[in-house]
Write a protein that holds these residues in place. Sequence first.
Motif, PDB file in Angstrom:
ATOM      1  N   ALA A   1       5.081  64.398  -1.102  1.00 10.44           N
ATOM      2  CA  ALA A   1       5.529  63.412   0.033  1.00 10.44           C
ATOM      3  C   ALA A   1       4.869  63.663   1.218  1.00 10.44           C
ATOM      4  O   ALA A   1       4.371  62.641   1.760  1.00 10.44           O
ATOM      5  N   PRO A   2       5.196  64.642   1.724  1.00  7.17           N
ATOM      6  CA  PRO A   2       4.859  64.786   3.348  1.00  7.17           C
ATOM      7  C   PRO A   2       3.229  64.727   3.252  1.00  7.17           C
ATOM      8  O   PRO A   2       2.893  64.130   4.357  1.00  7.17           O
TER       9      PRO A   2
ATOM     10  N   GLY B   1     -15.096  42.896  -0.625  1.00 10.98           N
ATOM     11  CA  GLY B   1     -14.798  41.381  -0.086  1.00 10.98           C
ATOM     12  C   GLY B   1     -13.328  41.170   0.425  1.00 10.98           C
ATOM     13  O   GLY B   1     -12.935  40.371   1.332  1.00 10.98           O
ATOM     14  N   ARG B   2     -12.459  42.223   0.075  1.00 11.83           N
ATOM     15  CA  ARG B   2     -10.977  42.005   0.332  1.00 11.83           C
ATOM     16  C   ARG B   2     -10.684  42.773   1.463  1.00 11.83           C
ATOM     17  O   ARG B   2     -11.299  43.850   1.626  1.00 11.83           O
ATOM     18  N   THR B   3      -9.679  42.340   2.274  1.00 11.18           N
ATOM     19  CA  THR B   3      -9.363  43.221   3.793  1.00 11.18           C
ATOM     20  C   THR B   3      -7.922  43.711   3.198  1.00 11.18           C
ATOM     21  O   THR B   3      -7.158  43.302   2.725  1.00 11.18           O
ATOM     22  N   VAL B   4      -7.741  45.137   3.880  1.00 12.00           N
ATOM     23  CA  VAL B   4      -6.719  45.653   3.786  1.00 12.00           C
ATOM     24  C   VAL B   4      -5.470  45.264   4.626  1.00 12.00           C
ATOM     25  O   VAL B   4      -5.763  44.923   5.773  1.00 12.00           O
ATOM     26  N   THR B   5      -4.425  45.001   4.037  1.00  5.52           N
ATOM     27  CA  THR B   5      -3.211  44.630   4.878  1.00  5.52           C
ATOM     28  C   THR B   5      -2.230  45.516   4.984  1.00  5.52           C
ATOM     29  O   THR B   5      -1.144  45.634   6.078  1.00  5.52           O
ATOM     30  N   ALA B   6      -1.950  46.583   4.284  1.00  8.90           N
ATOM     31  CA  ALA B   6      -0.966  47.787   4.161  1.00  8.90           C
ATOM     32  C   ALA B   6      -1.485  48.882   3.497  1.00  8.90           C
ATOM     33  O   ALA B   6      -2.137  48.624   2.371  1.00  8.90           O
ATOM     34  N   VAL B   7      -0.922  49.983   3.756  1.00  3.50           N
ATOM     35  CA  VAL B   7      -1.003  51.341   3.023  1.00  3.50           C
ATOM     36  C   VAL B   7       0.323  51.843   3.155  1.00  3.50           C
ATOM     37  O   VAL B   7       0.918  52.332   4.026  1.00  3.50           O
ATOM     38  N   THR B   8       0.769  52.220   1.570  1.00  6.01           N
ATOM     39  CA  THR B   8       2.011  52.580   1.765  1.00  6.01           C
ATOM     40  C   THR B   8       2.021  53.837   0.847  1.00  6.01           C
ATOM     41  O   THR B   8       1.390  53.973  -0.243  1.00  6.01           O
ATOM     42  N   ARG B   9       3.126  54.638   0.868  1.00  6.47           N
ATOM     43  CA  ARG B   9       3.267  55.796  -0.104  1.00  6.47           C
ATOM     44  C   ARG B   9       4.596  55.205  -1.204  1.00  6.47           C
ATOM     45  O   ARG B   9       5.491  54.834  -0.755  1.00  6.47           O
ATOM     46  N   HIS B  10       4.281  55.881  -2.265  1.00  2.00           N
ATOM     47  CA  HIS B  10       5.366  55.259  -3.436  1.00  2.00           C
ATOM     48  C   HIS B  10       5.382  56.978  -3.996  1.00  2.00           C
ATOM     49  O   HIS B  10       4.620  57.333  -5.048  1.00  2.00           O
ATOM     50  N   GLY B  11       6.580  57.974  -3.548  1.00  2.00           N
ATOM     51  CA  GLY B  11       6.506  59.126  -4.133  1.00  2.00           C
ATOM     52  C   GLY B  11       5.418  59.930  -3.543  1.00  2.00           C
ATOM     53  O   GLY B  11       5.144  59.961  -2.799  1.00  2.00           O
ATOM     54  N   LYS B  12       4.675  60.377  -4.729  1.00  2.25           N
ATOM     55  CA  LYS B  12       3.294  61.220  -4.568  1.00  2.25           C
ATOM     56  C   LYS B  12       2.068  60.296  -4.796  1.00  2.25           C
ATOM     57  O   LYS B  12       1.147  60.728  -4.651  1.00  2.25           O
ATOM     58  N   HIS B  13       2.238  58.963  -4.646  1.00  2.00           N
ATOM     59  CA  HIS B  13       1.433  58.128  -5.036  1.00  2.00           C
ATOM     60  C   HIS B  13       0.832  57.088  -3.780  1.00  2.00           C
ATOM     61  O   HIS B  13       1.848  56.913  -2.729  1.00  2.00           O
TER      62      HIS B  13
ATOM     63  N   GLY C   1       8.839  62.215  -5.210  1.00  2.00           N
ATOM     64  CA  GLY C   1       8.036  63.105  -3.740  1.00  2.00           C
ATOM     65  C   GLY C   1       8.036  64.580  -3.862  1.00  2.00           C
ATOM     66  O   GLY C   1       7.109  65.113  -2.959  1.00  2.00           O
ATOM     67  N   ILE C   2       8.768  65.096  -4.573  1.00  2.00           N
ATOM     68  CA  ILE C   2       8.747  66.617  -4.713  1.00  2.00           C
ATOM     69  C   ILE C   2       8.136  67.009  -5.772  1.00  2.00           C
ATOM     70  O   ILE C   2       8.129  66.703  -6.699  1.00  2.00           O
TER      71      ILE C   2
END
Length: 280
Positions: free
Chosen positions: A4-5, A46-58, A175-176
């Motif tokens: 996770a970190p 052609g698509r635009t990035v609106t967000a980047v997020t973490r889900h656990g280790k993904h 996340g661990i």
Amino acid sequence: MPEAPEVEALALFLRERLRGHAVVSVELAEFRALKTRPRPLEELVGRTVTAVTRHGKHLDVDLGGTHLGIGFGRAGWATWSDDGEVEAPVTADGRTAAVIARIAFDHGTLGITDAGEWLSVQLHVVDAPEDVPSVAKLGPDAASPSFTREALAHALGRRRKQLKALLQEQESLAGIGNAYSDEILHAARLSPVAHAASLTEDDITRLHAALHDVMGAAALARRGVPIAEQKAAKVASMQVHGRTGEPCPDGDGTILDIPGTKGGGQYCPGCQTGGVPLPE
């Protein structure tokens, strides 16, 4: 394995660079990595990035409702090139990682890499993060500052499962992984092979405090570290993990391998098992 970190630091790095930018081309060098065959990477163009997020280790990259889910597995990671030329990075042990995919934006290129003997990276093109099966099964985020002692106690239950294995069980605590489970248990002064059912209320309180401190400190320490240096920074920060044969930094003992982990996990007998090494 990035935990996770490191993934949170990568999410922050990419969020700053990708939000508002469009995908101009994609290249999938290893077709086995894509787990959504009916939905190719070309769907992102052609698509635009609106967000980047973490889900656990993904990691999840939101491109206006179409999502790229990235599971790094044991040996996966990412690289970024401002000039578009993504080269395979060299690992700390001198091996060259394979570039699994290249995703070119209008101002640089994201490379997804894998340095393992077996492919561990997984890519999904989906409508929502939870459409990735491994994300849908995640338990509460153990790296979140809001993760409570009560949530930990619930995850532990009264299960007869060893603590090291349970801390890495993503369906219970997200996340661990292998490295931080060793660090957390050392900080909590708990044996890696103790069963969750054997913990006292004080043990649970101590484990929660150790988890919060270790993961919180790691998240702060990784922030701002270049993504190419994240793994090295993680290794350098370890107190017991990967330190077999070295003196324990908190006592007079020597760090040993956890039996049955084939050298993949470490502990300090003096701090964690009453000075008695675990039986082989």
